[in-house]
Design a protein around this motif. Sequence first.
Motif, PDB file in Angstrom:
ATOM      1  N   MET A   1       1.933 -12.481  -4.428  1.00 34.02           N
ATOM      2  CA  MET A   1       2.499 -11.901  -5.471  1.00 34.02           C
ATOM      3  C   MET A   1       4.030 -11.559  -5.241  1.00 34.02           C
ATOM      4  O   MET A   1       5.128 -11.689  -6.330  1.00 34.02           O
TER       5      MET A   1
ATOM      6  N   ARG B   1       1.646  -7.038 -17.553  1.00 27.25           N
ATOM      7  CA  ARG B   1       2.288  -5.964 -18.100  1.00 27.25           C
ATOM      8  C   ARG B   1       1.813  -5.226 -19.212  1.00 27.25           C
ATOM      9  O   ARG B   1       1.285  -5.732 -20.199  1.00 27.25           O
TER      10      ARG B   1
ATOM     11  N   GLY C   1      -0.196  -7.823  -9.137  1.00 29.04           N
ATOM     12  CA  GLY C   1       1.066  -7.242  -8.893  1.00 29.04           C
ATOM     13  C   GLY C   1       1.105  -6.657  -7.267  1.00 29.04           C
ATOM     14  O   GLY C   1      -0.053  -6.518  -6.565  1.00 29.04           O
ATOM     15  N   CYS C   2       2.200  -5.807  -6.890  1.00 27.04           N
ATOM     16  CA  CYS C   2       2.327  -5.364  -5.700  1.00 27.04           C
ATOM     17  C   CYS C   2       3.394  -4.429  -5.475  1.00 27.04           C
ATOM     18  O   CYS C   2       4.114  -4.196  -6.318  1.00 27.04           O
TER      19      CYS C   2
ATOM     20  N   GLN D   1       7.317 -12.519  -7.848  1.00 23.92           N
ATOM     21  CA  GLN D   1       8.335 -11.705  -8.028  1.00 23.92           C
ATOM     22  C   GLN D   1       9.502 -12.487  -7.850  1.00 23.92           C
ATOM     23  O   GLN D   1      10.583 -12.180  -8.894  1.00 23.92           O
TER      24      GLN D   1
ATOM     25  N   ALA E   1       1.401  -1.511 -13.354  1.00 28.13           N
ATOM     26  CA  ALA E   1       2.643  -0.929 -12.533  1.00 28.13           C
ATOM     27  C   ALA E   1       2.319   0.730 -12.313  1.00 28.13           C
ATOM     28  O   ALA E   1       2.714   0.991 -11.240  1.00 28.13           O
TER      29      ALA E   1
ATOM     30  N   PHE F   1       6.401  -5.340  -8.426  1.00 30.19           N
ATOM     31  CA  PHE F   1       6.067  -6.195  -9.354  1.00 30.19           C
ATOM     32  C   PHE F   1       4.894  -6.432  -9.947  1.00 30.19           C
ATOM     33  O   PHE F   1       3.924  -6.000  -9.271  1.00 30.19           O
ATOM     34  N   VAL F   2       4.661  -6.757 -11.058  1.00 24.10           N
ATOM     35  CA  VAL F   2       3.744  -6.894 -11.866  1.00 24.10           C
ATOM     36  C   VAL F   2       3.906  -8.035 -12.702  1.00 24.10           C
ATOM     37  O   VAL F   2       4.843  -8.336 -13.460  1.00 24.10           O
ATOM     38  N   ALA F   3       2.959  -9.244 -12.766  1.00 22.45           N
ATOM     39  CA  ALA F   3       2.954 -10.312 -13.563  1.00 22.45           C
ATOM     40  C   ALA F   3       2.951 -10.106 -14.869  1.00 22.45           C
ATOM     41  O   ALA F   3       2.507  -9.395 -15.517  1.00 22.45           O
TER      42      ALA F   3
END
Length: 163
Positions: free
Chosen positions: A20, A86, A62-63, A24, A91, A80-82
């Motif tokens: 992840m 989203r 995400g992370c 990002q 998130a 971060f979210v792919a």
Amino acid sequence: MMPGLKVEEVSWDHADAIEMRKEQRKDIAALYERVDSEPGTPPTAQDITCFCVVYQDKQPVGCGGLRRLDADSAEIKRMFVARSARGKGAANAVLAFLENKSLELGIHRLLLETGDKLAEAHRFYTRNGYKIIPNFGYYAGVDTSICMEKLLANDQTGSSEKQ
């Protein structure tokens, strides 16, 4: 939290956490035309207090993490979210996890830095009660940085800011 989403605390070196963070960095590099746009010392396993990965239907999407700054403060790192995930609650799930974990750790002030080209992130944090503050620490004097802060209340049931 949306069905199929699950946030898990993992080690900094967990394979999904590494993947992840790698995603990002690619996302940021595409905007800033360089891989490392972060001023200051990058986070490491030794200075990250907590790190989590959000899964959607068991796939990492995400992370985010916390790096303690002092007894009462921490900085949100590597949130971060792919792109594919989203707008689906990932998130919000990561941020809620980090805020709740902060309170468990006695942390009542969260700070973060986001880039000036990350308009979605800026809107997201604003919606969640974060306020723009003067750039702090490594970010002082960095024109491409936007720093934000949120003061957490002891109960997250109502307003999450101290009044």
